[in-house]
Design a protein around this motif. Structure first.
Motif, PDB file in Angstrom:
ATOM      1  N   GLY A  72     -15.634 -37.394   4.953  1.00  0.00           N
ATOM      2  CA  GLY A  72     -15.191 -36.078   5.425  1.00  0.00           C
ATOM      3  C   GLY A  72     -13.862 -36.169   6.165  1.00  0.00           C
ATOM      4  O   GLY A  72     -13.314 -37.261   6.368  1.00  0.00           O
ATOM      5  N   THR A  73     -13.356 -35.042   6.587  1.00  0.00           N
ATOM      6  CA  THR A  73     -12.063 -34.978   7.298  1.00  0.00           C
ATOM      7  C   THR A  73     -12.048 -35.886   8.527  1.00  0.00           C
ATOM      8  O   THR A  73     -11.028 -36.509   8.839  1.00  0.00           O
ATOM      9  CB  THR A  73     -11.801 -33.513   7.716  1.00  0.00           C
ATOM     10  OG1 THR A  73     -11.581 -32.761   6.524  1.00  0.00           O
ATOM     11  CG2 THR A  73     -10.602 -33.384   8.618  1.00  0.00           C
TER      12      THR A  73
ATOM     13  N   VAL B 114     -16.808 -40.160   1.353  1.00  0.00           N
ATOM     14  CA  VAL B 114     -16.522 -39.114   0.363  1.00  0.00           C
ATOM     15  C   VAL B 114     -16.290 -37.763   1.040  1.00  0.00           C
ATOM     16  O   VAL B 114     -16.801 -37.503   2.127  1.00  0.00           O
ATOM     17  CB  VAL B 114     -17.688 -38.955  -0.658  1.00  0.00           C
ATOM     18  CG1 VAL B 114     -17.861 -40.220  -1.486  1.00  0.00           C
ATOM     19  CG2 VAL B 114     -18.998 -38.583   0.041  1.00  0.00           C
ATOM     20  N   GLY B 115     -15.533 -36.926   0.365  1.00  0.00           N
ATOM     21  CA  GLY B 115     -15.442 -35.529   0.763  1.00  0.00           C
ATOM     22  C   GLY B 115     -16.819 -34.911   0.563  1.00  0.00           C
ATOM     23  O   GLY B 115     -17.533 -35.257  -0.390  1.00  0.00           O
ATOM     24  N   SER B 116     -17.206 -33.993   1.440  1.00  0.00           N
ATOM     25  CA  SER B 116     -18.618 -33.598   1.436  1.00  0.00           C
ATOM     26  C   SER B 116     -19.013 -32.731   0.254  1.00  0.00           C
ATOM     27  O   SER B 116     -20.202 -32.515   0.016  1.00  0.00           O
ATOM     28  CB  SER B 116     -19.002 -32.930   2.755  1.00  0.00           C
ATOM     29  OG  SER B 116     -18.459 -31.642   2.843  1.00  0.00           O
TER      30      SER B 116
ATOM     31  N   GLY C 122     -18.260 -34.411   6.011  1.00  0.00           N
ATOM     32  CA  GLY C 122     -17.328 -33.294   5.926  1.00  0.00           C
ATOM     33  C   GLY C 122     -17.995 -31.997   6.329  1.00  0.00           C
ATOM     34  O   GLY C 122     -19.225 -31.855   6.277  1.00  0.00           O
ATOM     35  N   THR C 123     -17.179 -31.039   6.735  1.00  0.00           N
ATOM     36  CA  THR C 123     -17.737 -29.753   7.159  1.00  0.00           C
ATOM     37  C   THR C 123     -18.209 -28.895   5.990  1.00  0.00           C
ATOM     38  O   THR C 123     -19.056 -28.021   6.163  1.00  0.00           O
ATOM     39  CB  THR C 123     -16.678 -28.928   7.924  1.00  0.00           C
ATOM     40  OG1 THR C 123     -15.523 -28.798   7.087  1.00  0.00           O
ATOM     41  CG2 THR C 123     -16.302 -29.573   9.231  1.00  0.00           C
ATOM     42  N   ASP C 124     -17.644 -29.162   4.797  1.00  0.00           N
ATOM     43  CA  ASP C 124     -17.845 -28.213   3.690  1.00  0.00           C
ATOM     44  C   ASP C 124     -19.316 -27.997   3.329  1.00  0.00           C
ATOM     45  O   ASP C 124     -19.700 -26.892   2.944  1.00  0.00           O
ATOM     46  CB  ASP C 124     -17.088 -28.690   2.436  1.00  0.00           C
ATOM     47  CG  ASP C 124     -15.581 -28.551   2.595  1.00  0.00           C
ATOM     48  OD1 ASP C 124     -15.132 -28.014   3.631  1.00  0.00           O
ATOM     49  OD2 ASP C 124     -14.844 -28.993   1.687  1.00  0.00           O
TER      50      ASP C 124
ATOM     51  N   ALA D 145     -15.441 -32.766  11.508  1.00  0.00           N
ATOM     52  CA  ALA D 145     -14.181 -32.336  12.137  1.00  0.00           C
ATOM     53  C   ALA D 145     -13.490 -31.337  11.227  1.00  0.00           C
ATOM     54  O   ALA D 145     -13.583 -31.427  10.004  1.00  0.00           O
ATOM     55  CB  ALA D 145     -13.263 -33.536  12.361  1.00  0.00           C
TER      56      ALA D 145
ATOM     57  N   LYS E  36     -20.831 -22.428   7.778  1.00  0.00           N
ATOM     58  CA  LYS E  36     -19.386 -22.616   7.902  1.00  0.00           C
ATOM     59  C   LYS E  36     -18.764 -21.279   7.529  1.00  0.00           C
ATOM     60  O   LYS E  36     -18.845 -20.851   6.382  1.00  0.00           O
ATOM     61  CB  LYS E  36     -18.895 -23.740   6.993  1.00  0.00           C
ATOM     62  CG  LYS E  36     -17.400 -23.971   7.137  1.00  0.00           C
ATOM     63  CD  LYS E  36     -16.890 -25.151   6.324  1.00  0.00           C
ATOM     64  CE  LYS E  36     -15.369 -25.261   6.514  1.00  0.00           C
ATOM     65  NZ  LYS E  36     -14.785 -26.385   5.786  1.00  0.00           N
TER      66      LYS E  36
END
Ligand code: ASP
Length: 346
Positions: free
Chosen positions: A14-15, A56-58, A87-89, A113, A165
């Motif tokens: 994630g970020t 990984v990106g979420s 990640g937040t996604d 974040a 989110k």
């Protein structure tokens, strides 16, 4: 050994875990140990032991990966709590799966974040520290059975059932529109505000049985399609689902209905026909608020759709309705059992 309570930390990417690439954009890269090192104040609160589970990106996280994470959490034996960063996604989805399958024996907090580590006022360090504070707090220890898994973000603690989110980029993106946060952090304290309503969790536990993660993983995927009611939709996706004898591989459908749980009249016959083969659930397109039961008549109204046998998701968000339906289908729960669980969702 610091003499501080031990906290187990799993990092998924994630970020919060990004670093600059040569192009100048941010890429996945930091692991759990990097993140622990970047927040020296953690050592004042707990002895944090990290493990990098993924980088990984979420949007790449999956139900299986989350169930595997649940297995790892179940195996934690010598820590006061567990912190997860990602990640937040998809934070609202992974946290909800974990809340469904974990037994709330140990405090578990997920965080993330919105601002990457290169930006001014990056929020990852503060969120990680707050998460560690939350799982080490006397409030969590005392009430963990009543609270379950939580999301800690920007000094607020949220229940996964409610949190969303709500914005693409704002730092205060996480909100629980219907209920507000469970707690807030101030100075070094976690200040409780409320305890969540958990009737739904008792119903999920009864349907899935104890420690379900391993069985749900062994059962394999039961994909659930998510259809969103939208003005003047032709229903082409419903046609495709009906035309294929395997329903395109989907084991269930969630239809995010308008308002209190409505579907355009033109689509009703197709939705009801599909519901004869695979369960079709109605969830609130608004994302929050209980669905109606007895206000409007007519085929596409909540009264008509309920009479036609569609199961309503209470006040559970369509994204989470979809995940809970998949868990129940993996567990082999029948329609009556599915209806019982969602009846407890508000
Ligand atoms: N923007 C995302 C984040 O907040 C990327 C992701 O979800 O991985 O981390």
């Amino acid at each position: 050994m610091s003499g501080k309570p031990r906290v187990q930390y799993f990092a998924l990417g994630g970020t919060i875990a990004t670093m600059p690439a040569e192009s100048g954009a941010m890429k996945q890269g930091l692991g759990a140990d990097d993140l622990i090192r970047s927040v020296p104040a953690l050592a004042d609160v707990a002895d944090v032991q990290g493990e990098t589970v993924a980088r990984v990106g979420s949007s790449n996280l999956t139900v299986d990966l989350t169930l595997q994470l649940a297995q790892r959490i179940e195996a934690v034996s010598d820590a006061v709590g567990v912190v997860i960063s990602q990640g937040t996604d998809t934070l609202e989805e992974t946290s909800f799966i974990l809340d469904c399958v974990l037994d709330a024996r140990l405090p578990v907090s997920l965080t993330a974040a919105m601002r990457n580590p290169r930006l001014t006022s990056a929020d990852g360090a503060g969120n990680l520290l707050a998460s560690v504070r939350v799982v080490s707090s006397p409030w969590m220890r005392e009430h963990v059975g009543a609270i379950g898994t939580v999301v800690t973000f920007l000094d607020h603690v949220f229940a996964p059932f409610d949190v969303v989110k709500s914005e693409t980029s704002r730092i205060d993106t996480f909100r629980s529109p219907a209920t507000g946060p469970l707690a807030t952090l101030v100075e070094e304290r976690v200040v409780p505000l409320s305890l969540p309503v958990r009737d739904w969790k008792r119903a999920v536990d009864a349907a899935l049985g104890p420690k379900p993660a391993t069985r749900l993983l062994a059962a394999g995927r039961k994909p659930v399609a998510l259809l969103w009611a939208a003005m003047d939709d032709t229903g082409g996706l419903l046609d495709a689902l009906l035309a294929d004898p395997r329903h395109l591989g989907y084991a269930g459908v969630v239809f995010a209905g308008t308002g209190g749980g409505h579907i355009a009249q033109d689509l009703v016959e197709r939705v009801v026909t599909l519901n004869r083969s695979i369960p079709v659930l109605v969830a609130p397109r608004t994302g929050a608020g209980p669905l109606l039961a007895s206000t409007y008549e007519g085929a596409g109204s909540e009264i008509g759709l309920r009479k036609a046998g569609l199961i309503f998701s209470g006040r559970l968000h369509p994204l989470k309705t979809r995940l809970l339906l998949e868990l129940l289908l993996r567990a082999g729960v029948d329609r009556a059992g599915i209806a019982r669980v969602f009846a407890a969702c508000g």
